[in-house]
Structure formats: C-alpha cells, structure tokens
Motif scaffolding. Structure first.
Motif, mmCIF file in Angstrom:
data_model
loop_
_atom_site.group_PDB
_atom_site.id
_atom_site.type_symbol
_atom_site.label_atom_id
_atom_site.label_comp_id
_atom_site.label_asym_id
_atom_site.label_seq_id
_atom_site.Cartn_x
_atom_site.Cartn_y
_atom_site.Cartn_z
ATOM 1 N N LEU A 11 10.126 -13.693 7.155
ATOM 2 C CA LEU A 11 10.185 -12.295 7.558
ATOM 3 C C LEU A 11 10.990 -11.486 6.548
ATOM 4 C CD1 LEU A 11 9.420 -10.155 9.590
ATOM 5 C CD2 LEU A 11 11.430 -10.803 10.937
ATOM 6 N N GLY A 12 12.110 -12.032 6.085
ATOM 7 C CA GLY A 12 12.909 -11.356 5.067
ATOM 8 C C GLY A 12 12.133 -11.163 3.775
ATOM 9 N N GLU A 13 11.410 -12.191 3.356
ATOM 10 C CA GLU A 13 10.599 -12.104 2.140
ATOM 11 C C GLU A 13 9.495 -11.065 2.304
ATOM 12 O OE1 GLU A 13 7.891 -14.909 -0.798
ATOM 13 O OE2 GLU A 13 9.021 -15.852 0.814
ATOM 14 N N LEU A 14 8.878 -11.037 3.484
ATOM 15 C CA LEU A 14 7.825 -10.062 3.755
ATOM 16 C C LEU A 14 8.383 -8.642 3.718
ATOM 17 C CD1 LEU A 14 4.871 -9.549 4.495
ATOM 18 C CD2 LEU A 14 5.507 -9.856 6.902
ATOM 19 N N ALA A 49 8.831 -3.486 0.719
ATOM 20 C CA ALA A 49 9.652 -2.502 0.001
ATOM 21 C C ALA A 49 9.108 -2.332 -1.420
ATOM 22 C CB ALA A 49 11.111 -2.940 -0.019
ATOM 23 N N GLU A 50 8.713 -3.435 -2.057
ATOM 24 C CA GLU A 50 8.118 -3.374 -3.392
ATOM 25 C C GLU A 50 6.807 -2.590 -3.366
ATOM 26 O OE1 GLU A 50 7.720 -7.314 -5.073
ATOM 27 O OE2 GLU A 50 9.737 -7.847 -4.382
ATOM 28 N N LEU A 51 5.992 -2.821 -2.350
ATOM 29 C CA LEU A 51 4.716 -2.110 -2.241
ATOM 30 C C LEU A 51 4.946 -0.620 -2.012
ATOM 31 C CD1 LEU A 51 1.662 -1.983 -2.167
ATOM 32 C CD2 LEU A 51 1.749 -2.725 0.231
ATOM 33 N N ARG A 52 5.874 -0.275 -1.138
ATOM 34 C CA ARG A 52 6.161 1.145 -0.907
ATOM 35 C C ARG A 52 6.595 1.825 -2.202
ATOM 36 N NH1 ARG A 52 7.992 -0.957 3.964
ATOM 37 N NH2 ARG A 52 10.127 -1.151 3.198
ATOM 38 N N GLN A 53 7.425 1.144 -2.994
ATOM 39 C CA GLN A 53 7.877 1.701 -4.272
ATOM 40 C C GLN A 53 6.707 1.851 -5.239
ATOM 41 O OE1 GLN A 53 10.885 2.953 -4.872
ATOM 42 N NE2 GLN A 53 10.251 3.584 -6.913
ATOM 43 N N ALA A 54 5.841 0.852 -5.318
ATOM 44 C CA ALA A 54 4.679 0.916 -6.210
ATOM 45 C C ALA A 54 3.746 2.050 -5.801
ATOM 46 C CB ALA A 54 3.934 -0.422 -6.202
ATOM 47 N N ILE A 55 3.566 2.244 -4.512
ATOM 48 C CA ILE A 55 2.729 3.339 -4.020
ATOM 49 C C ILE A 55 3.335 4.671 -4.427
ATOM 50 C CG2 ILE A 55 1.991 4.552 -1.920
ATOM 51 C CD1 ILE A 55 1.603 1.734 -0.661
ATOM 52 N N LYS A 56 4.637 4.799 -4.241
ATOM 53 C CA LYS A 56 5.333 6.039 -4.594
ATOM 54 C C LYS A 56 5.183 6.332 -6.085
ATOM 55 C CE LYS A 56 9.921 8.102 -4.308
ATOM 56 N NZ LYS A 56 11.317 7.867 -3.874
ATOM 57 N N GLU A 57 5.382 5.313 -6.919
ATOM 58 C CA GLU A 57 5.323 5.496 -8.371
ATOM 59 C C GLU A 57 3.902 5.762 -8.867
ATOM 60 O OE1 GLU A 57 7.170 1.967 -9.903
ATOM 61 O OE2 GLU A 57 9.161 2.592 -9.236
ATOM 62 N N SER A 58 2.913 5.191 -8.202
ATOM 63 C CA SER A 58 1.527 5.330 -8.665
ATOM 64 C C SER A 58 0.871 6.607 -8.178
ATOM 65 C CB SER A 58 0.694 4.132 -8.209
ATOM 66 O OG SER A 58 0.479 4.186 -6.805
ATOM 67 N N GLY A 59 1.382 7.180 -7.117
ATOM 68 C CA GLY A 59 0.770 8.367 -6.549
ATOM 69 C C GLY A 59 -0.435 8.064 -5.673
ATOM 70 N N VAL A 60 -0.672 6.802 -5.395
ATOM 71 C CA VAL A 60 -1.787 6.413 -4.532
ATOM 72 C C VAL A 60 -1.546 6.983 -3.133
ATOM 73 C CG1 VAL A 60 -2.829 4.422 -3.360
ATOM 74 C CG2 VAL A 60 -2.384 4.339 -5.808
ATOM 75 N N THR A 61 -2.591 7.539 -2.551
ATOM 76 C CA THR A 61 -2.456 8.093 -1.205
ATOM 77 C C THR A 61 -3.108 7.224 -0.143
ATOM 78 O OG1 THR A 61 -4.414 9.459 -1.529
ATOM 79 C CG2 THR A 61 -2.277 10.454 -2.045
ATOM 80 N N SER A 62 -4.025 6.329 -0.563
ATOM 81 C CA SER A 62 -4.627 5.400 0.386
ATOM 82 C C SER A 62 -5.302 4.266 -0.377
ATOM 83 C CB SER A 62 -5.640 6.099 1.299
ATOM 84 O OG SER A 62 -6.753 6.519 0.544
ATOM 85 N N PHE A 63 -5.493 3.150 0.293
ATOM 86 C CA PHE A 63 -6.220 2.021 -0.270
ATOM 87 C C PHE A 63 -6.675 1.135 0.870
ATOM 88 C CE2 PHE A 63 -1.838 0.558 -0.159
ATOM 89 C CZ PHE A 63 -1.943 -0.714 0.354
ATOM 90 N N ARG A 64 -7.611 0.261 0.576
ATOM 91 C CA ARG A 64 -8.099 -0.727 1.544
ATOM 92 C C ARG A 64 -7.901 -2.106 0.951
ATOM 93 N NH1 ARG A 64 -13.647 1.227 4.345
ATOM 94 N NH2 ARG A 64 -13.033 3.367 4.740
ATOM 95 N N ALA A 65 -7.620 -3.054 1.805
ATOM 96 C CA ALA A 65 -7.466 -4.438 1.358
ATOM 97 C C ALA A 65 -7.950 -5.358 2.472
ATOM 98 C CB ALA A 65 -6.010 -4.731 1.021
ATOM 99 N N CYS A 66 -8.436 -6.525 2.076
ATOM 100 C CA CYS A 66 -8.854 -7.525 3.045
ATOM 101 C C CYS A 66 -8.740 -8.904 2.405
ATOM 102 C CB CYS A 66 -10.277 -7.282 3.523
ATOM 103 S SG CYS A 66 -11.501 -7.402 2.219
#
Length: 69
Positions: free
Chosen positions: A17-20, A25-42
C-alpha cells in the motif's frame, strides 16, 4: 477473442500500500508536468492497473518520456 477472466484480488500489505501510494504520487506529478488532462489504461489480464505500483509507475514514466509532454 474472448475477454480475460477477472483476476482474484488479494488485500495489499502495508508495504504494498505504501509503495502504491508513492507510485500514485509519481503519476500525479508526471500528469502535472506533462499537462495531460485525461488518459485511458487497461490490462490484458483483467487485473486493475490502478492497484499495481509497477503499472502506475509505467504510466508515469510513459508520460514523462513522451515527446509531446
């Protein structure tokens, strides 16, 4: 092609859970830096990428490495 059978989910350990949380937090930062507003993943196996730290980190790395970012 048939859909993958759902994967049985086991509860995360406190360490997992801690690692997740760190991965998110890393993903939120990458989203902020990239300017991405949405994406899909599966996933291919029916598991939830949102609960897999490696998958979350892979998406973050993909956003950081994207030439459009």
């Amino acid at each position: 092609m048939a859909a993958a059978a759902p994967v049985e989910r086991k509860p995360l350990t406190p360490e997992q859970l801690g690692e997740l949380q760190e991965a998110w937090a890393e993903l939120r930062q990458a989203i902020k830096e990239s300017g991405v507003t949405s994406f899909r993943a599966c996933t291919r196996d029916g598991s939830l990428w949102e609960e897999n730290a490696n998958s979350v980190r892979f998406i973050a790395r993909t956003l950081r490495d994207s030439p459009e970012a």
